[in-house]
Design an enzyme around this catalytic site. Structure first.
Site, PDB file in Angstrom:
ATOM      1  N   ASP A  93      65.586 -35.884  17.829  1.00 51.42           N
ATOM      2  CA  ASP A  93      64.535 -35.817  16.818  1.00 51.42           C
ATOM      3  C   ASP A  93      65.046 -35.108  15.567  1.00 51.42           C
ATOM      4  O   ASP A  93      64.773 -35.530  14.429  1.00 51.42           O
ATOM      5  CB  ASP A  93      63.321 -35.092  17.401  1.00 51.42           C
ATOM      6  CG  ASP A  93      62.211 -34.906  16.384  1.00 51.42           C
ATOM      7  OD1 ASP A  93      61.650 -35.922  15.933  1.00 51.42           O
ATOM      8  OD2 ASP A  93      61.907 -33.759  16.022  1.00 51.42           O
ATOM      9  N   GLU A 165      65.133 -41.495  20.686  1.00 52.69           N
ATOM     10  CA  GLU A 165      65.566 -40.198  20.171  1.00 52.69           C
ATOM     11  C   GLU A 165      66.668 -39.607  21.047  1.00 52.69           C
ATOM     12  O   GLU A 165      67.635 -39.016  20.541  1.00 52.69           O
ATOM     13  CB  GLU A 165      64.389 -39.243  20.081  1.00 52.69           C
ATOM     14  CG  GLU A 165      63.382 -39.613  19.003  1.00 52.69           C
ATOM     15  CD  GLU A 165      62.251 -38.624  18.885  1.00 52.69           C
ATOM     16  OE1 GLU A 165      61.685 -38.516  17.779  1.00 52.69           O
ATOM     17  OE2 GLU A 165      61.908 -37.967  19.894  1.00 52.69           O
TER      18      GLU A 165
END
Length: 272
Positions: A93, A165
């Site tokens: 992220d 992610e």
């Protein structure tokens, strides 16, 4: 006394008996624990398939296997977070945010921070990550508990979004930041950025252009209104004093203003 001696076991005999029995039970427990801790792994065919999809050949395939392992399996590994993709998701992220910020700044050198922020949040959202994962066909490769087969939050597949992610972080761990940046640029910038820009309100984009170029903000005037009350047609002028203007029509004042703003903005950008 003799009979009693035949059936009586000394303390030493009991100790020897217990020692003989313990190793077997210990070995069984250790064997069971090892079986429970065996990590999910792609076979060679699956590995080649997914590496071709994401455009990265892993030197250490363990990063890829871990990125595809959903936290719903964590209890299978004695609650060890290292066996799921949670930590990689956390890292991925942040990498996505860094790379996306770099790309937006490079792509829109004249835009203000507020405009970039709106696009940024759309592009790093769970929905955007899920869309990337679905385009890559990641779902069949995920290792997850059967209870998660229909795990969706709202309109997107959270398991797929989290795996994307985690894959970013796995690529980063395996090949460095340039490799992660390459994955992101291939799957975000060429399509999602342009689409998000096109979906922004043209009046907002025109205002952002005016701010970035230190120009007066746009003014909208109704030039004409025609048609019956139930089907009106508005003609609106969008004007930036000293810079340019454009006139467009619409079925409502708002629609006409947006059309005029879009036309004026395209003309201004053409002349930049």
């Amino acid at each position: 006394m003799g009979v009693s001696g035949c059936h009586h076991r000394s303390d030493a005999d009991k100790d020897r008996s217990m020692k003989r029995s313990r190793p077997k039970r210990t070995r069984l427990r250790a064997s069971g624990k090892a079986a429970r801790r065996r990590r999910p792994e792609l076979d060679n065919e699956q590995r080649a398939d997914i590496e071709a999809r994401i455009g990265h050949v892993f030197k250490d395939v363990d990063w890829l296997n871990r990125a595809l392992t959903h936290p719903s399996l964590i209890d299978n590994y004695d609650g060890d977070a290292q066996f799921s993709n949670q930590r990689l998701e956390f890292l991925g992220d942040r990498i996505l945010g860094l790379v996306m910020a770099e790309m937006l700044i490079a792509k829109f050198p004249a835009e203000r921070e507020g405009y970039l922020t709106k696009i940024f949040h759309q592009l790093v959202s769970g929905e955007a990550c899920a869309e990337v994962g679905e385009a890559l066909g990641l779902r069949p490769f995920l290792f997850l508990d059967s209870s998660m087969e229909k795990n969706k939050r709202g309109s997107y597949d959270k398991s797929v979004a989290d795996a994307v992610e985690a894959i970013i972080a796995a690529i980063y761990r395996d090949g460095g930041l340039d490799a992660a940046r390459g994955f992101i640029s291939r799957n975000w910038v060429l399509d999602l950025v342009d689409r998000e820009v096109s979906q922004q309100n043209p009046k907002t984009r025109l205002s952002d252009w005016c701010g970035a170029n230190r120009a007066p903000y746009a003014v909208y005037d109704i030039v004409d209104r025609a048609g019956p009350d139930h089907e009106p047609v508005f003609k609106v002028r969008a004007r930036v004093d000293g810079i340019g203007e454009a006139i467009e029509t619409g079925r409502s004042r708002q629609e006409a203003e947006m059309a005029a703003a879009d036309r004026l903005l395209r003309e201004l950008q053409r002349n930049d």
